[in-house]
Design an enzyme around this catalytic site. Structure first.
Site, PDB file in Angstrom:
ATOM      1  CG  ASP A   1      -1.947   1.008   1.295  1.00 16.28           C
ATOM      2  OD1 ASP A   1      -2.810   0.968   0.415  1.00 16.28           O
ATOM      3  OD2 ASP A   1      -1.938   1.867   2.200  1.00 16.28           O
TER       4      ASP A   1
ATOM      5  CD  GLU B   1      -2.141   2.244  -3.570  1.00 14.86           C
ATOM      6  OE1 GLU B   1      -3.263   2.715  -3.742  1.00 14.86           O
ATOM      7  OE2 GLU B   1      -1.514   2.401  -2.512  1.00 14.86           O
TER       8      GLU B   1
HETATM    9  C1  BGC Z   1      -5.482   2.140  -0.366  1.00 19.06           C
HETATM   10  C2  BGC Z   1      -6.655   2.921   0.093  1.00 19.06           C
HETATM   11  C3  BGC Z   1      -6.316   3.506   1.439  1.00 19.06           C
HETATM   12  C4  BGC Z   1      -5.002   4.304   1.388  1.00 19.06           C
HETATM   13  C5  BGC Z   1      -4.459   4.562   2.744  1.00 19.06           C
HETATM   14  C6  BGC Z   1      -4.525   3.281  -0.562  1.00 19.06           C
HETATM   15  O1  BGC Z   1      -3.844   3.406  -1.562  1.00 19.06           O
HETATM   16  O2  BGC Z   1      -5.682   1.405  -1.534  1.00 19.06           O
HETATM   17  O3  BGC Z   1      -7.829   2.185   0.126  1.00 19.06           O
HETATM   18  O4  BGC Z   1      -7.332   4.363   1.842  1.00 19.06           O
HETATM   19  O5  BGC Z   1      -4.032   3.619   0.689  1.00 19.06           O
HETATM   20  O6  BGC Z   1      -3.956   3.368   3.291  1.00 19.06           O
END
Ligand code: BGC
Length: 550
Positions: free
Chosen positions: A207, A272
């Site tokens: 993340d 991500e």
């Molecule tokens: C996740 C989100 C989340 C955020 C904070 C993101 O990129 O995919 O759903 O709210 O990170 O953790």
């Protein structure tokens, strides 16, 4: 010799809150997932990625983790997790879990200890505490804004009751950012990685993998334009954000890769990282870093043949330059579902969401036709593809959620100005005639399901050859049978405006992104995303066809 399964895998994202609820409390759970793995095996995916199910006060749907090495009672227990992994592996499905290293929950023991500890303590040094500006420290340390709206700093009350320091949270105030320059934080995450690797997970989706290192001195920064909240659109920024995509993040991933490589069985890291352009994203998947990075440039491309052709070429080139596969994705738990998004007629920055007052919502039937065509295009591309639960049912975004049902912190932090992401997170329909459409044994669902969900239920789609579910099953089977994910593209095959056509191995793919029909090339039709008029040899608008190459 390795299989490098991740180069070609079709990976299905499970959002545990909304997938399947075994105990009837309205919240999906791990036992619900285990019970539904047969349906995923039937769909034909290679791996599942689970959004967070860890101990959490659920202020950001579990992306606020209080204990990284346990299961939140809402979702079950570690024993339920082990049973789920065992069942998935028995079915040949790999399991990827979410890792949230940029921030913890404010209920994490470390943060509670930091609040109790004095200024300058080792406990505070695990997070980003700073003195405020202004005469009495009453102003935040800099001008950064939270991704969810409002300031990225919150002031604490010290143990003696006086107003004290501020802590940084790029997201909600319940999500304090770790200080990744602190070796103790690094060591703790090595421990967390080992904990899940030892339990048999096949990888981690990381993340906010572009956010963990902040510029020295935490300088003020003002974004040029609202280009989406997660840092997409960085090209447009004259001065890059002092917290997105800094070089220092890469040494963290090299360290993790070395750790993963000590385990047997090709465990993977998927980033991500909302950065652009694509060659920058590719830095996350250099040979000694992660295996995959989400291709958000692809997700954000409109349904237009020339733009699609460009992003496909750019993706393959950028990732190939570092020896990595491209990935492809159209939907996830943070974006408007593509069955709705592809029909929008007004710009809609990532994270803003759609609701009853959103202009330019477009026609749902067009959205679904485009979504099916877009998926048929995506699953013909070489590389690894991510699917988000419910897209195989053709689910649209739920637009008319009542204000008081909404739960995304974005909604609260912008006083309802941005709807946020609840509309893509509504619990799945499994059985048209059951309570909660078979999501669970009762009619409870943590977000209300619309009445129209019955017509999308899996049981009514299963045996209907024209259903979106049947289309996904056929696409995934043919993708595998023709080796498309390990193939390569040859194109263009002729130049027709609004048409994208290429060959991948023995399959010719033609996508008509316009609204008028075009001539359907000769050849045996393997699959089509919608009805074809074969008698008059026409490929209707918003339709993709796969043909056997001559
Ligand atoms: C996740 C989100 C989340 C955020 C904070 C993101 O990129 O995919 O759903 O709210 O990170 O953790």
């Amino acid at each position: 010799m390795t299989s490098e399964w991740w180069r070609t895998a079709a990976i299905y994202q499970i959002y545990p809150r909304s997938f399947a609820d075994a105990n009837g409390d309205g919240m999906g759970d791990l036992a619900g997932i285990t019970a539904r793995l047969a349906d995923l095996a039937e769909l034909g995916i290679d791996a599942i990625w689970l959004s967070p199910f860890f101990t959490s006060p659920q202020k950001d749907a579990g992306y606020d983790v209080a204990d990284y090495c346990d299961v939140d009672p809402l979702f079950g227990t570690l024993t339920d997790f082990d049973a789920m992994v065992e069942e998935a592996h028995a079915r040949g499905i790999r399991v990827i879990v979410d890792l949230v290293p940029n921030h913890s929950s404010d209920q994490h023991d470390w943060f509670q200890a930091a609040l109790a500890a004095p200024v300058g303590s080792a406990e505070r040094a695990r997070y980003l505490f700073r003195d405020g500006r202004g005469e009495n420290g009453e102003l935040p340390p800099n001008n950064w804004e939270s991704v969810f709206g409002g300031p990225a700093w919150t002031r604490v009350t010290e143990a003696d009751g006086t107003p004290g320091q501020w802590y940084l949270h790029l997201f909600d105030s319940s999500q304090p950012d770790f200080d990744w320059t602190n070796e103790e934080v690094r060591e703790e995450f090595r421990r967390i990685l080992r904990f899940w690797l030892d339990r048999g997970v096949d990888g981690f989706r990381v993340d906010v993998a572009h956010g963990m290192i902040k510029a020295d001195g935490l300088p003020d920064w003002s974004p040029a334009a609202d280009a989406g909240s997660m840092g997409g659109g960085a090209e447009a920024e004259a001065v890059p954000a002092p917290y997105w995509g800094l070089d220092g993040v890469h040494e963290i991933y090299r360290d993790w890769r070395a750790l993963l490589d000590t385990y047997p069985g090709e465990r993977i890291l998927a980033a991500e990282a909302w950065v652009d352009p694509l060659p920058r994203v590719a830095q996350w998947v250099r040979p000694d870093e992660m295996h995959q990075a989400f291709n958000f440039a692809y997700l954000e491309t409109p349904w237009q043949s020339d733009a699609l052709r460009r992003v496909i070429d750019d993706s393959i080139a950028a990732f190939a330059a570092v020896g990595a596969p491209s990935t492809w994705v159209l939907s996830n738990h943070d974006v408007v579902r593509h069955a709705t998004r592809l029909a929008l007629t007004e710009p809609n920055p990532q994270g803003h969401g759609v609701g009853p007052r959103t202009p330019g919502l477009g026609d749902p039937a067009t959205g679904l036709r485009r979504a099916r065509a877009a998926t048929a295009l995506m699953l013909a591309l070489p590389g690894s593809a991510y699917l988000y639960q419910g897209e195989e049912l053709g689910l649209p975004e739920v637009i008319d959620l009542q204000d008081d049902a909404r739960q995304d912190p974005t909604w609260f932090r912008t006083n309802g100005e941005r709807y946020g992401r609840d509309g893509c997170r509504v619990p799945l329909p499994w059985t048209a005639s059951a309570p909660s459409y078979g999501f669970g044994p009762t009619d409870a669902a943590w977000l209300p399901q619309p009445a129209s969900w019955a017509s999308f239920a899996r049981d009514v789609q299963r045996d209907d050859p024209a259903s979106t579910l049947s289309l996904y099953r056929s696409l995934l089977a043919a993708r595998r049978a023709h080796g498309l994910a390990s193939g390569s593209l040859e194109w263009p095959l002729g130049e027709t405006p609004e048409v994208l056509s290429f060959r991948n191995g023995d399959v010719v793919v033609v996508a008509n992104t316009g609204s008028a029909p075009v001539a359907l090339p000769a050849g045996e039709v393997l699959l089509a995303s919608g009805p074809l008029d074969e008698a008059s040899a026409q490929l209707p608008g918003d339709t993709t066809v796969w043909l056997r190459a001559a």
